[in-house]
Design a protein around this motif. Structure first.
Motif, PDB file in Angstrom:
ATOM      1  N   TYR A   1       0.826  -1.203   0.000  1.00  0.00           N
ATOM      2  CA  TYR A   1       0.000   0.000   0.000  1.00  0.00           C
ATOM      3  C   TYR A   1       0.866   1.261   0.000  1.00  0.00           C
ATOM      4  CZ  TYR A   1      -3.241  -3.584   1.605  1.00  0.00           C
ATOM      5  OH  TYR A   1      -3.972  -4.733   1.716  1.00  0.00           O
TER       6      TYR A   1
ATOM      7  N   LYS B   1      -6.761   2.857  -6.389  1.00  0.00           N
ATOM      8  CA  LYS B   1      -7.854   2.048  -5.865  1.00  0.00           C
ATOM      9  C   LYS B   1      -7.369   1.234  -4.675  1.00  0.00           C
ATOM     10  CE  LYS B   1     -11.711  -0.771  -7.504  1.00  0.00           C
ATOM     11  NZ  LYS B   1     -12.325  -1.440  -8.682  1.00  0.00           N
ATOM     12  N   TYR B   2      -8.072   1.323  -3.581  1.00  0.00           N
ATOM     13  CA  TYR B   2      -7.744   0.651  -2.321  1.00  0.00           C
ATOM     14  C   TYR B   2      -6.382   1.085  -1.773  1.00  0.00           C
ATOM     15  CZ  TYR B   2     -11.345  -2.382  -4.333  1.00  0.00           C
ATOM     16  OH  TYR B   2     -12.485  -2.858  -4.926  1.00  0.00           O
ATOM     17  N   SER B   3      -5.833   2.200  -2.262  1.00  0.00           N
ATOM     18  CA  SER B   3      -4.512   2.701  -1.845  1.00  0.00           C
ATOM     19  C   SER B   3      -3.405   1.694  -2.110  1.00  0.00           C
ATOM     20  CB  SER B   3      -4.517   3.067  -0.343  1.00  0.00           C
ATOM     21  OG  SER B   3      -5.441   4.098  -0.075  1.00  0.00           O
TER      22      SER B   3
ATOM     23  N   ASP C   1     -17.013  -2.071   3.700  1.00  0.00           N
ATOM     24  CA  ASP C   1     -16.481  -1.137   2.719  1.00  0.00           C
ATOM     25  C   ASP C   1     -15.260  -1.797   2.099  1.00  0.00           C
ATOM     26  OD1 ASP C   1     -14.920   0.922   1.469  1.00  0.00           O
ATOM     27  OD2 ASP C   1     -16.060   2.411   2.592  1.00  0.00           O
TER      28      ASP C   1
ATOM     29  N   ASN D   1     -12.754  -0.637   0.642  1.00  0.00           N
ATOM     30  CA  ASN D   1     -11.514   0.050   0.990  1.00  0.00           C
ATOM     31  C   ASN D   1     -10.984  -0.433   2.340  1.00  0.00           C
ATOM     32  OD1 ASN D   1     -11.201   2.192  -1.200  1.00  0.00           O
ATOM     33  ND2 ASN D   1     -13.302   2.553  -0.508  1.00  0.00           N
ATOM     34  N   TRP D   2     -11.884  -0.651   3.276  1.00  0.00           N
ATOM     35  CA  TRP D   2     -11.489  -1.146   4.592  1.00  0.00           C
ATOM     36  C   TRP D   2     -11.057  -2.602   4.520  1.00  0.00           C
ATOM     37  CZ3 TRP D   2     -13.411  -5.088   7.723  1.00  0.00           C
ATOM     38  CH2 TRP D   2     -12.947  -5.105   9.053  1.00  0.00           C
TER      39      TRP D   2
ATOM     40  N   GLY E   1      -7.850  -2.889   2.370  1.00  0.00           N
ATOM     41  CA  GLY E   1      -6.743  -2.150   2.959  1.00  0.00           C
ATOM     42  C   GLY E   1      -6.330  -2.622   4.333  1.00  0.00           C
TER      43      GLY E   1
ATOM     44  N   THR F   1      -4.166   0.829   6.606  1.00  0.00           N
ATOM     45  CA  THR F   1      -4.343   1.594   5.372  1.00  0.00           C
ATOM     46  C   THR F   1      -5.590   2.472   5.393  1.00  0.00           C
ATOM     47  OG1 THR F   1      -3.172  -0.086   4.111  1.00  0.00           O
ATOM     48  CG2 THR F   1      -4.602   1.398   2.871  1.00  0.00           C
ATOM     49  N   TYR F   2      -6.704   1.929   5.884  1.00  0.00           N
ATOM     50  CA  TYR F   2      -7.971   2.670   5.874  1.00  0.00           C
ATOM     51  C   TYR F   2      -8.242   3.195   7.283  1.00  0.00           C
ATOM     52  CZ  TYR F   2     -12.890   3.675   4.785  1.00  0.00           C
ATOM     53  OH  TYR F   2     -14.094   4.293   4.579  1.00  0.00           O
TER      54      TYR F   2
ATOM     55  N   TYR G   1     -16.684   1.387   7.901  1.00  0.00           N
ATOM     56  CA  TYR G   1     -16.082   0.131   7.448  1.00  0.00           C
ATOM     57  C   TYR G   1     -17.085  -0.983   7.146  1.00  0.00           C
ATOM     58  CZ  TYR G   1     -16.560  -1.742  12.242  1.00  0.00           C
ATOM     59  OH  TYR G   1     -17.040  -2.178  13.453  1.00  0.00           O
TER      60      TYR G   1
END
Length: 580
Positions: free
Chosen positions: A85, A92-94, A180, A182-183, A186, A493-494, A525
């Motif tokens: 990350y 996207k998604y870091s 989520d 991303n959560w 990540g 990350t998130y 999340y």
């Protein structure tokens, strides 16, 4: 639960041989037909010596409390995680697309199932990395989660109900509820590390929970041994060459096929105490060192004058003082939002940065972290230092400054439970001799300008005191607490807030509890609600459950000026380094 059924032990070895031969041919064909597929490269000559803590574990799976910073640096070089990350540029998604071993190709409409495709990568012995290496990690963690350093109740593997192998290069994971993405990608999938199944488990004993438990025990027992049999193949750019007098020597992997090919042939990890790092650099015993956050401006200048680049490194975190809502004596004061906000307005972060952190820190204004390479933006007016505004706010609520004391003169305005003639006095608890004590001493002087008394109580371990109060209601005779420095909390990350501000969460040492906050935190999340982080941030900042402090660097990185490719805003990535 594993959906795919595996072959019996008698059939498996032949199947594995065929599988790897076929995959090797496919990888070769892909390398000939795709311009994006990396090819093996040759490392340039040279050696870089890095100062680390003592290394005691050589494998990426360990029991709780069994790893040091040196261990994590080493295993991170040897064994690359499924996903890497970064926070410098939006992705996207870091994800760090250069170093990640896979990509998320699909998330189902119900938000439960993630399809993940591996990239064409190989182990150091030339065998392709496949989904069976992911499956081995999953089996080991699922059967041994209580003995795994990364486990927290309710988190991975608890969040996954099944991992299904689609083919050697594709697998899916299904979650227990929608999250989520991303959560989940990540924070949860960040723990996944492909493990060389053909080396670690050629007989497939991890196919059963009992077998996975036996293998896990073997791995944890072997981890301290630099010559253990499990180190035969690695996925990273360097492999272990030898361990001598505590110094670990790594050499570049000839067959490494990542895009970040090593440019320096040899890396040495040399155990060095923090207080010896500067001298070891100037005497050329070390090339690279991570200096503690308390490094002074004079120490930095000395190294710079000796030919080193010295740069602060900021982490993905925040710094704050926790209000102790478990202190029943002070609760009538701490419950008043106007008091909490007034205290924030008394914190002159510019002065704290200049005088307490040698000019190297960023303003802290929010429950969300700032990207490591971001510019230092000013805090909004509601958080920024303003002595007169703070005094005015207190005066409007029935307080007057009598000499050196701020006194409640109109209890009806001061708030419920606040008696007439009550003085604004607070005790802050912090770890003895912490680098932040200078900061608290300056804060004490700033509060005094408004007639507010701040007493600093230095204890051997502030985290222990604050945790004891939060869990058992003992040792609660403090009003503000500084748990850790240089940062109070470092996010994965998130940056959701379930660990620090949700009711009864593990690091919610101040006992903050608000049903609406809990609901907003959950949304950050548990669903892909647009702007959920911003909504949560605005709500928290409006209620001021903590006092924001400057965010100092977590460390300084020092290296020779002729060492190229060092990223001042990232962890150590030695494969990117080179010399002229």
């Amino acid at each position: 639960m594993i959906v795919e059924q595996r072959a019996s032990t008698g059939e498996k070895l032949e199947i594995m041989r065929i599988r790897y031969l076929v995959l090797a041919m496919l990888f070769t064909l892909a390398a000939c037909t795709s311009g994006e597929t990396p090819t093996a490269g040759t490392a340039t000559p040279g050696t870089a010596v890095i100062g680390t803590s003592t290394i005691t574990n050589f494998l990426p799976i360990t029991a709780p409390g069994a790893t040091s910073a040196g261990d994590r640096l080493l295993t991170g070089i040897l064994y690359q995680p499924l996903f890497s990350y970064q926070h410098k540029t939006p992705t996207k998604y870091s994800l760090d697309t250069l170093r990640s071993l896979a990509e998320v190709t699909n998330v189902s409409e119900d938000g439960l199932t993630y399809t993940i495709a591996l990239r064409n990568r190989s182990w150091s012995d030339g065998i392709p990395i496949t989904t069976y290496d992911i499956e081995l990690w999953w089996r080991l963690i699922l059967a041994n989660k209580e003995n795994w350093r990364g486990y927290h109740q309710g988190r991975i593997p608890d969040t996954i109900t099944s991992l299904t192998i689609t083919d050697p290069m594709t697998f899916t994971v299904t979650t227990d509820k929608p999250y989520d993405p991303n959560w989940f990608v990540g924070n949860e999938l960040a723990h996944v590390i492909p493990l060389p199944q053909h080396i670690w488990d050629p007989d497939n004993i991890a196919n059963t929970p009992a077998g996975a438990a036996r293998l896990y025990a073997d791995l944890t027992a072997a981890a301290p041994d630099a010559k253990n049999k499990f180190l035969t193949a690695v996925s990273g750019p360097y492999k272990l060459d030898n361990l001598k007098n505590g110094t670990v020597t790594l050499t570049a992997v000839d067959k490494y096929d990542g895009l970040d090919k090593p440019r320096i042939g040899t890396i040495k990890l040399q155990p060095t105490p923090d207080n010896d790092l500067g001298t070891s650099l100037t005497t050329k015993k070390l090339d690279v060192a991570m200096l503690p956050s308390a490094t002074t401006a004079d120490q930095v200048k000395k190294l710079q004058d000796s030919g080193f680049t010295v740069a602060p490194q900021y982490d993905w975190g925040i710094s704050y003082l926790s209000f102790n809502f478990n202190n029943k004596t002070s609760l009538p004061l701490l419950e008043q939002t106007y008091i909490r906000k007034s205290l924030q307005r008394l914190i002159n972060q510019d002065n704290l940065i200049k005088n307490s952190w040698s000019g190297e820190a960023r303003k802290g204004c929010d429950v969300l972290p700032t990207a490591p390479n971001a510019s230092d933006n000013p805090c909004p007016p509601t958080v920024a230092y303003d002595l007169q505004a703070a005094k005015q706010e207190l005066a409007q609520h029935g307080w007057q400054q009598h000499g050196a004391d701020m006194v409640c003169t109109e209890s009806a305005k001061c708030g419920e439970g606040i008696a007439p003639n009550t003085k604004l006095t607070f005790t802050v608890v912090a770890t003895k001799n912490s680098p932040a004590i200078r900061e608290l001493e300056q804060l004490r002087d700033e509060f005094a300008q408004a007639g507010i008394t701040l007493t600093i109580n230095q204890v051997p371990d502030a985290v222990a005191v604050m945790s004891d109060c939060a869990r058992t209601a003992r040792q609660c005779e403090w009003d503000l607490g500084l748990a850790t420095t240089p940062l109070s909390w470092v996010f994965p990350t998130y940056p959701s807030g379930e660990h620090i501000l949700a009711t009864n969460s593990a690091a919610n040492f101040g006992g903050f509890s608000n049903p609406q906050a809990d609901e907003l935190i959950a949304k950050t999340y548990q669903s892909a609600t647009p702007d959920s982080l911003a909504t949560y941030s605005n709500f928290i900042n409006e209620r001021q459950p903590v006092l924001w402090l400057p965010q100092p660097p977590v460390r300084y990185i020092a290296y020779p000026k002729n060492l190229n490719g060092v990223d001042n805003d990232a962890p150590l990535i030695p494969q990117n380094w080179s010399t002229p």
